[in-house]
Design a protein around this motif. Structure first.
Motif, mmCIF file in Angstrom:
data_model
loop_
_atom_site.group_PDB
_atom_site.id
_atom_site.type_symbol
_atom_site.label_atom_id
_atom_site.label_comp_id
_atom_site.label_asym_id
_atom_site.label_seq_id
_atom_site.Cartn_x
_atom_site.Cartn_y
_atom_site.Cartn_z
ATOM 1 N N ARG A 1 -64.920 37.913 -2.130
ATOM 2 C CA ARG A 1 -64.971 36.917 -2.518
ATOM 3 C C ARG A 1 -64.956 35.780 -3.160
ATOM 4 N N PRO A 2 -64.474 34.598 -3.668
ATOM 5 C CA PRO A 2 -63.555 33.545 -4.078
ATOM 6 C C PRO A 2 -64.414 33.973 -5.950
ATOM 7 N N LEU A 3 -63.241 33.296 -7.222
ATOM 8 C CA LEU A 3 -63.732 34.479 -8.063
ATOM 9 C C LEU A 3 -63.363 32.732 -8.482
ATOM 10 N N GLN A 4 -64.821 32.304 -8.828
ATOM 11 C CA GLN A 4 -65.364 30.752 -10.626
ATOM 12 C C GLN A 4 -64.734 30.530 -11.531
ATOM 13 N N GLY A 5 -64.100 29.871 -11.309
ATOM 14 C CA GLY A 5 -63.283 29.329 -13.213
ATOM 15 C C GLY A 5 -64.712 29.249 -13.266
ATOM 16 N N ASN A 6 -64.328 29.476 -15.196
ATOM 17 C CA ASN A 6 -65.593 29.185 -15.836
ATOM 18 C C ASN A 6 -64.833 28.522 -17.664
ATOM 19 N N HIS A 7 -65.479 28.981 -18.968
ATOM 20 C CA HIS A 7 -64.534 28.918 -19.642
ATOM 21 C C HIS A 7 -65.069 29.223 -20.774
#
Length: 487
Positions: free
Chosen positions: A309-315
């Motif tokens: 599954r795609p990895l999700q960008g966060n900060h």
């Protein structure tokens, strides 16, 4: 790290049955089972053996970007397929150019193509007949799209919602003529969320966390063959979209236009406005610098090696701000061997930068450019020459679409014309630099903004798989068009 490449050796020859049905065709006698049964009977009459079914459920044939369709073509290139059987031509493709390119690709791989209900041979009459059916299929697709759009507009004008009713509503017993109904046990949570957000007592994320603890789930219809795409846990983003939905104040929308709805409003127009004014102020606090810092150019490209599954960008902004790519499949109920692990975005992106450095323009293309730049100018106004060449491009494309030239001659002529256009557009004083540094993909990637880099990455890669255990890229899947560029 391994790079996937087309295999040249023959593995095991199979007979491929390709079936497809879009969401709107499920009840029109085009079911996957109907298509498969007819294709299997056809295979029996030919005495063909081992069969593998490639099935695209819920995908339109207006585009070739269908997972099973692309897998079938890749398997054909790898020498695994001996024949392809389809129930009807429009199951395979409704776009003439897509159909021509796919069939030419099968032909080059030595794969026989069979159409159960529309058999055509390779004679001139057969090619004309097949071409006419492809034209009809393409017309039907565009006409259907027009009718669907018009139908959606009429429903909205009648005050009826289009698509699945959102959280808090359910379909009436007569959805074609009657509006959705409120679900009281869900509506109370929606009203509470509007009140809490409008008064500043809860954020999007806090509402999402609270709803998840209460066992509430989003309203998502699972796609055929992908049950994990059904109801999901709430996120701050999904709560934000809910609170911005005009449906809850009694309106329906079509292409961004709000129209009066016939369904019962869940909140007052005043409460809806107050909640969305808060949201607008919050969105307005982000500076362009912050937005740029939080952009994720590998979004949709970088994927988890554990679950795919795609990895999700966060900060995070605790101390120094950092961006991450994080595994979030658990939010959708999907098991993963590397759950909730994150990788520093700058480090992942640096690894991908190194991969892009391996893309080199094919030798034949480099040679042609050098020859082209060495030809010199003819003395005629370059803009006039360029306009003439672009017209030749349009003519050759029409001839190819009408089957008057084959793919090899079409591609050769197109490359020749495009190379001539590029030569005319390159200033003489930069010709030497262009010859010396012609690795345009590397140059484009290096100079691209984060937004441009994401668009280029989607064109280059089908997926880049990253192990969150070893913090390394394990596999790179390059789109077929750019595989010759990878050294």
């Amino acid at each position: 790290m391994s790079l996937t490449k087309a295999k040249s050796h023959i593995v095991s020859i199979i007979i491929a049955i390709y079936v497809r049905v879009s969401t709107t065709e499920q009840t029109l006698g085009h079911s996957l089972v109907t298509q498969e049964d007819a294709c299997r009977k056809f295979a029996e009459t030919l005495g063909l053996g081992d069969i593998v079914v490639y099935s695209d459920a819920g995908f339109s044939a207006k585009t070739s970007n269908r997972p099973a369709f692309q897998r079938l073509l890749d398997d054909a290139d790898a020498g695994r397929i001996g024949a392809v059987i389809v129930w009807k031509g429009d199951r395979f493709a409704r776009n003439r150019l897509d159909a021509l390119l796919a069939k030419e690709r099968l032909r080059k791989a030595g794969v026989k193509f069979y159409n159960v209900t529309e058999p055509f041979d390779d004679s001139p009459a057969g090619l004309i007949g097949e071409g006419m059916l492809q034209l009809i299929a393409e017309w039907y697709s565009k006409d259907l799209q027009h009718k669907v759009t018009a139908g959606l507009r009429k429903r909205a004008e009648k005050g009826l919602m289009n698509g699945m009713p959102p959280f808090g509503y359910r379909q009436s017993d007569s959805p074609a003529s009657e509006p959705p109904l409120i679900i009281p046990e869900e509506a109370c949570h929606v009203r509470e969320a509007f009140e809490r957000f409008a008064t500043g007592t809860a954020s999007y994320r806090e509402i999402a966390s609270d709803w998840n603890k209460r066992g509430l789930r989003t309203r998502h219809r699972p796609q055929s063959g992908r049950p994990e795409d059904g109801p999901r846990l709430w996120t701050g983003d999904s709560v934000r979209k809910l609170l911005q939905n005009p449906v809850y104040k009694g309106a329906v929308t079509h292409k961004g236009e709000e129209l009066p709805g016939r369904h019962e409003a869940m909140v007052s127009a005043d409460l809806w406005q107050r909640a969305n004014r808060i949201g607008e102020r919050l969105r307005g606090t982000a500076t362009s610098v912050t937005q740029s810092r939080r952009f994720y150019p590998l979004s949709g490209i970088i994927k988890c090696a554990g679950c795919g599954r795609p990895l999700q960008g966060n900060h995070t902004e605790s101390g120094q701000a950092y961006r991450y790519y994080r595994e979030v499949a658990h939010r959708r109920g999907v098991a993963c061997s590397q759950p909730q692990i994150a990788a520093r975005a700058d480090r992942v992106e640096a690894m991908v930068d190194e991969i892009v450095k391996r893309f080199r323009a094919p030798k034949q293309l480099r040679k042609r450019v050098v020859e082209m730049l060495a030809d010199g100018a003819s003395g005629e106004d370059p803009s006039i020459q360029i306009a003439r060449l672009k017209e030749r491009l349009r003519r050759i494309a029409r001839l190819y679409a009408d089957l008057e030239v084959d793919e090899q001659n079409y591609l050769a002529e197109r490359r020749k014309i495009e190379a001539e256009i590029d030569r005319l557009e390159i200033p003489k004083e930069t010709a030497t630099v262009a010859i010396r540094d012609f690795d345009v993909l590397q140059l484009a990637w290096k100079k691209a903004t984060p937004v441009e880099k994401r668009s280029l990455g989607l064109a280059l890669f089908q997926g880049i798989y990253f192990s969150l255990e070893t913090m390394e890229i394990t596999e790179v899947v390059v789109n077929p068009a750019f595989r010759p560029w990878l050294s």
